[in-house]
Each structure stands twice: as structure tokens, then as C-alpha cells.
Motif scaffolding. Structure first.
Motif, short mmCIF file in Angstrom:
data_model
loop_
_atom_site.label_atom_id
_atom_site.label_comp_id
_atom_site.label_asym_id
_atom_site.label_seq_id
_atom_site.Cartn_x
_atom_site.Cartn_y
_atom_site.Cartn_z
N PRO A 179 0.68 -1.30 0.11
CA PRO A 179 -0.13 0.06 0.04
C PRO A 179 0.69 1.34 -0.07
O PRO A 179 0.55 2.18 -0.48
CB PRO A 179 -0.73 -0.13 1.26
CG PRO A 179 -1.00 -1.71 1.37
CD PRO A 179 0.42 -2.18 0.99
N LEU A 180 1.93 1.27 0.76
CA LEU A 180 2.69 2.42 0.86
C LEU A 180 3.49 2.76 -0.66
O LEU A 180 3.39 3.97 -0.88
CB LEU A 180 3.89 2.57 1.83
CG LEU A 180 3.38 2.21 3.31
CD1 LEU A 180 4.33 2.05 4.27
CD2 LEU A 180 2.61 3.57 3.53
N THR A 181 3.91 1.55 -1.29
CA THR A 181 4.36 1.72 -2.41
C THR A 181 3.42 2.34 -3.34
O THR A 181 3.80 3.23 -4.46
CB THR A 181 4.98 0.57 -3.09
OG1 THR A 181 6.02 -0.08 -2.12
CG2 THR A 181 5.69 0.74 -4.41
N HIS A 182 2.25 1.79 -3.42
CA HIS A 182 1.24 2.28 -4.37
C HIS A 182 0.73 3.78 -4.08
O HIS A 182 0.49 4.41 -5.10
CB HIS A 182 0.00 1.37 -4.36
CG HIS A 182 -1.12 2.07 -5.05
ND1 HIS A 182 -1.12 1.81 -6.60
CD2 HIS A 182 -2.26 2.48 -4.73
CE1 HIS A 182 -2.18 2.32 -7.10
NE2 HIS A 182 -3.23 2.53 -6.01
N LEU A 183 0.74 4.14 -2.85
CA LEU A 183 0.52 5.64 -2.45
C LEU A 183 1.70 6.47 -3.05
O LEU A 183 1.49 7.53 -3.56
CB LEU A 183 0.50 5.73 -0.89
CG LEU A 183 0.31 7.06 -0.27
CD1 LEU A 183 -1.14 7.69 -0.91
CD2 LEU A 183 0.43 7.06 1.05
N ALA A 184 2.95 6.07 -2.83
CA ALA A 184 4.04 6.84 -3.47
C ALA A 184 3.61 7.01 -4.83
O ALA A 184 4.01 8.11 -5.47
CB ALA A 184 5.35 6.33 -3.17
N VAL A 185 3.44 5.91 -5.76
CA VAL A 185 3.17 6.10 -7.13
C VAL A 185 2.12 7.14 -7.53
O VAL A 185 2.17 7.84 -8.33
CB VAL A 185 2.93 4.63 -7.80
CG1 VAL A 185 2.61 4.88 -9.05
CG2 VAL A 185 4.29 3.89 -7.72
N THR A 186 1.02 7.02 -6.72
CA THR A 186 -0.06 7.81 -6.87
C THR A 186 0.17 9.15 -6.49
O THR A 186 -0.22 10.32 -7.29
CB THR A 186 -1.40 7.33 -6.39
OG1 THR A 186 -1.07 7.43 -4.78
CG2 THR A 186 -1.82 5.83 -6.84
N LEU A 187 0.87 9.45 -5.54
CA LEU A 187 1.39 10.87 -5.22
C LEU A 187 2.20 11.40 -6.04
O LEU A 187 2.01 12.72 -6.53
CB LEU A 187 2.03 10.72 -3.86
CG LEU A 187 1.06 10.73 -2.63
CD1 LEU A 187 1.87 10.66 -1.32
CD2 LEU A 187 0.08 11.76 -2.60
N ALA A 188 2.97 10.54 -6.80
CA ALA A 188 4.24 11.13 -7.88
C ALA A 188 3.10 11.56 -8.90
O ALA A 188 3.37 12.80 -9.50
CB ALA A 188 5.15 10.04 -8.27
N ALA A 189 2.36 11.09 -9.36
CA ALA A 189 1.33 11.31 -10.48
C ALA A 189 0.65 12.58 -10.19
O ALA A 189 0.57 13.61 -10.92
CB ALA A 189 0.41 10.00 -10.68
N ARG A 190 0.21 12.79 -8.77
CA ARG A 190 -0.56 14.04 -8.60
C ARG A 190 0.13 15.41 -8.24
O ARG A 190 -0.12 16.32 -8.70
CB ARG A 190 -1.06 13.63 -7.25
CG ARG A 190 -2.54 12.84 -7.22
CD ARG A 190 -3.15 12.93 -5.98
NE ARG A 190 -3.54 14.31 -5.30
CZ ARG A 190 -4.07 14.48 -4.20
NH1 ARG A 190 -4.08 13.54 -3.30
NH2 ARG A 190 -4.36 15.56 -3.87
N LEU A 191 1.48 15.23 -7.82
CA LEU A 191 2.33 16.27 -7.55
C LEU A 191 3.61 16.57 -8.16
O LEU A 191 4.09 17.76 -8.11
CB LEU A 191 2.84 15.90 -5.97
CG LEU A 191 1.86 15.68 -4.83
CD1 LEU A 191 2.59 15.14 -3.58
CD2 LEU A 191 0.82 16.81 -4.73
N VAL A 192 3.82 15.66 -9.38
CA VAL A 192 5.14 16.27 -9.93
C VAL A 192 4.52 17.04 -10.97
O VAL A 192 3.75 17.02 -11.58
CB VAL A 192 5.48 14.88 -10.76
CG1 VAL A 192 6.65 15.34 -11.84
CG2 VAL A 192 6.12 13.86 -9.94
N PRO A 193 5.48 18.40 -11.03
CA PRO A 193 5.11 19.31 -11.96
C PRO A 193 5.04 19.08 -13.45
O PRO A 193 5.87 18.10 -13.85
CB PRO A 193 6.37 20.60 -11.55
CG PRO A 193 6.83 20.02 -10.23
CD PRO A 193 6.62 18.60 -10.24
#
Length: 389
Positions: free
Chosen positions: A348-362
Motif C-alpha cells: 500500500p505504501l508503494t502504491h501511495l507513493a506512485v499515485t502521489l507522484a502522479a498528482r504532485l510532479v510538476p
């Protein structure tokens, strides 16, 4: 079928996208080419694919890019990203890298039309290949001894030539992928998107004629888990996913849903063995995570022809091809394998990191990451008169 020791003759083994592109490119620089395909007919089996700017540049060097554009949809890849429930993590941005979405069969047709029928030989099984360019081929039950200045092994990830002269069996990456293309207008319109689940992902791409290419990628504990109903298996993986994913899978005829294991090969020390050269998946099969498999086969073909045109010493030209292509493709294949490890991770933490990257990367950083492998320009491939068809 006749292929002799012409100073610029080539035998291409395999009539997939890489093999046909190589045949077109070699003929462009004046070489005589014979294409050997073991299947009884020459036809591309598959669904859709994306041609990134690097592949379009290579096709442009062969004068084929406009014909490909006419049969493709201009879109983005990995621009729109969603969760499995449909929440948008990222929307496409004007700075995103543009790609061409095309059916594999359409690209294959463009390449085949660029070749005279006399170059293509079906039902031609290669029995053996020697390093000096001698080939034994069985065609219609009869064996033929052929010889050429160059043999291009474009016979795919399960390349018999690579196994014979090099080594390297495909390596299963613990993933399976289902692919399909919907009938015209059955589910339309559909926006390009990549949807992320834990250990699973689904991609959608619009194709010409109001068709949609979709893929479902999921973890698998062992290879070769084939089913009598691949569409039903794909549907089980996307049960509860956002619309229109289940509808797209259901709209696809069951006999047109493809199921493949995700495999690659470990790096080989050289793509060249005397007068035999590896090209495409035979040289550097990689997981589809970067969308560069077919693109790199097309690149290979253009670089090979450009190197041979630039240097009359075939040995030196092949050494240049080998240096250029391994330096570019092998790090890419490593990156694709690393991507598999991330997308296959169900933590779950790895998946969260992947989704956060999609949301937050400029947007600029996102473009830089997605354009990493597509920022490449093809070398010129000079047009010369063909010596023989």
C-alpha cells in the motif's frame, strides 16, 4: 528464391515490424534484401501501440512518417492518470509528449507496402545460420542454401538465431497483459488514460475509426497460464474499475483478446556476430512499461542502414551499429525492468507513493521523465538506387 554473395545483399529473418523496417531501410541505401518469414502468411498479430517521437523520426528518415500519421491518432501517453475507481491523479498538459496511437496491423501494412512482393518469402523456416552469413532455409518442404553479406535476426524475443549464436532465454517478469481493440463505434468517445491499481494497471488509447485499444496488466505467479476465455479473465481483473474500462473489455470479441506474459532478456554482450546482427526484440526485448519496444526496433533498423551507408567497410559499420544501439537500448531495458518492479508492487505504501507522484510532479518534470527515452533524432538514411529487388 535466390540470394548470392552480392557485395550488398541481406537476409532478414522475421517479417514483424522490426524486420520489415530493416528491409525498407536496407533497400533505401541500395542493398538487395530477402525477407524470410516462417508463418504461411505475412500479417501482424496484435492490438495497438504508441509511436513516440523517436520512432516517428526514424520513420521520417525512411519517408514513411506521413503514411503512418494518416493511419494513426495523435494523442498523449501517460498524460491522463487515474485511480482504479476513476479519481483523476493527473490531467494531460500542453507540454506533454505527443505520440501516435496506431493499430499494429496498420503500421505493418505501411511497411509491407514499401517493399516489393519479390522480397518477401513466407513459410520459410530458417534451419541454421552461420556467422559468415550462410543460411539454410526450409521452404515448402525443400531446403535451400542461401548466402548474403549480412543476416539480420529480427525473429523476436524467442529468437532461434540468438539462442544458436549467442545465448539467452526469455526471462518471465511475473506479469501478464491482456490486450484488445474494440469494434468501430462500440464504445466512443474514449479519452486516453492510464489507470493505476495495486499491482495492476489499465491503459486506454483512441485509434482511428472510433476504435479503442486497451490493455490490462496484472501480476502472475507463473507463465503460460492460458485460458479458453481470455476476455473473461481480463474482466475479472477490472471488476469494480471505473467506466468505461469493463465496457471496453466486454465490447471486444472474445477471440480478439490477446494474452501474453511479460518477458524480457538479459543483456547480451554484443548485437553483432561477424555477419549476423540482432535487431528488435531478438536483441533487447523489454517489458512494455516504457512503450518503447516497437519504437526501438524501428530505431535499430534506421541506425543499421545509416551505419552501413556511412562506411563501406561492413565490419566497421556493424561495430558502429553495435556501439550505438547497446549504449542506448540496454539502459532503457534496465529502466523498463525497474518499472515492472514498481508497478507490480502491491504494498500500500508503494502504491501511495506512485499515485502521489502522479498528482504532485510538476508538468515540466513529468515531461522530462516521460520524454527521457523519446528525445532522439534519427540519422539520415541516404536514398540510393537498389541493385536488385
Amino acid at each position: 528464391m535466390s540470394t548470392g554473395n552480392d557485395p550488398s545483399s541481406a537476409i532478414v529473418v522475421g517479417a514483424g515490424i522490426g524486420g520489415l523496417t530493416a528491409a525498407v531501410a536496407l533497400r533505401r541505401i541500395g542493398w538487395s534484401v530477402t525477407v524470410l518469414e516462417r508463418a504461411p502468411i505475412i500479417a501482424e498479430v496484435g492490438a495497438g501501440l504508441t509511436l513516440w517521437p523517436n520512432a516517428v523520426s526514424a520513420l521520417d528518415a525512411l519517408g514513411l512518417a506521413d503514411a503512418v500519421r494518416d493511419r494513426a491518432v495523435r494523442t498523449v501517453s501517460r498524460g491522463n492518470v487515474r485511480t482504479s475507481k476513476g479519481r483523476w491523479l493527473r490531467r494531460s498538459h500542453p507540454d506533454d509528449v505527443r505520440v501516435l496511437a496506431i493499430h499494429r496491423a496498420a503500421l505493418h501494412d505501411v511497411l509491407r507496402r514499401a517493399l516489393p512482393e519479390s522480397t518477401l518469402h513466407t513459410d520459410a523456416e530458417v534451419v541454421s545460420v552461420a556467422e559468415d552469413g550462410k543460411v539454410v532455409c526450409r521452404c515448402s518442404g525443400e531446403e535451400h542454401d542461401l548466402a548474403a553479406d549480412l543476416v539480420v535476426a529480427a525473429d523476436g524475443v524467442n529468437s532461434a538465431i540468438r539462442r544458436s549464436l549467442w545465448s539467452g532465454d526469455p526471462v518471465f517478469q511475473g506479469r501478464s497483459v491482456w490486450r484488445g481493440v474494440t469494434p468501430s463505434g462500440s464504445v466512443w468517445p474514449v479519452e486516453e488514460s492510464l489507470s493505476l491499481g495495486r499491482g495492476e494497471q489499465v491503459g486506454l488509447l483512441p485509434l482511428p475509426d472510433e476504435r479503442v485499444y486497451w490493455f490490462v496488466m496484472a501480476n502472475a505467479d507463473r507463465p503460460n497460464q492460458l485460458s479458453t476465455d481470455e476476455r473473461a479473465d481480463a474482466l475479472r481483473h477490472v471488476e469494480g474499475w471505473h467506466d468505461p474500462i469493463p465496457e471496453l473489455v466486454r465490447a471486444t470479441p472474445p477471440d480478439q483478446v490477446l494474452h501474453n506474459d511479460v518477458v524480457d532478456i538479459d543483456p547480451v554482450p554484443s548485437f553483432v556476430r561477424d555477419r549476423v546482427v540482432l535487431l528488435g526484440d531478438a536483441a533487447h526485448a523489454m517489458p512494455p512499461d516504457l512503450g518503447q519496444g516497437a519504437c526501438q526496433a524501428i530505431e535499430d533498423a534506421v541506425v543499421l542502414a545509416a551505419a552501413l551507408a556511412a562506411d563501406p567497410d561492413t565490419t566497421a559499420a556493424l561495430a558502429s551499429y553495435d556501439d550505438q544501439r547497446r549504449a542506448r537500448v540496454q539502459p532503457m531495458a534496465t529502466a523498463a525492468r525497474e518499472s515492472v518492479r514498481r508497478t507490480a508492487n502491491t504494498n500500500p505504501l508503494t502504491h501511495l507513493a506512485v499515485t502521489l507522484a502522479a498528482r504532485l510532479v510538476p508538468p515540466k518534470a513529468w515531461r522530462k521523465a516521460t520524454a527521457r527515452w523519446s528525445d532522439w533524432t534519427a540519422p539520415p538514411v541516404p536514398q540510393q538506387e537498389n541493385k536488385r529487388s
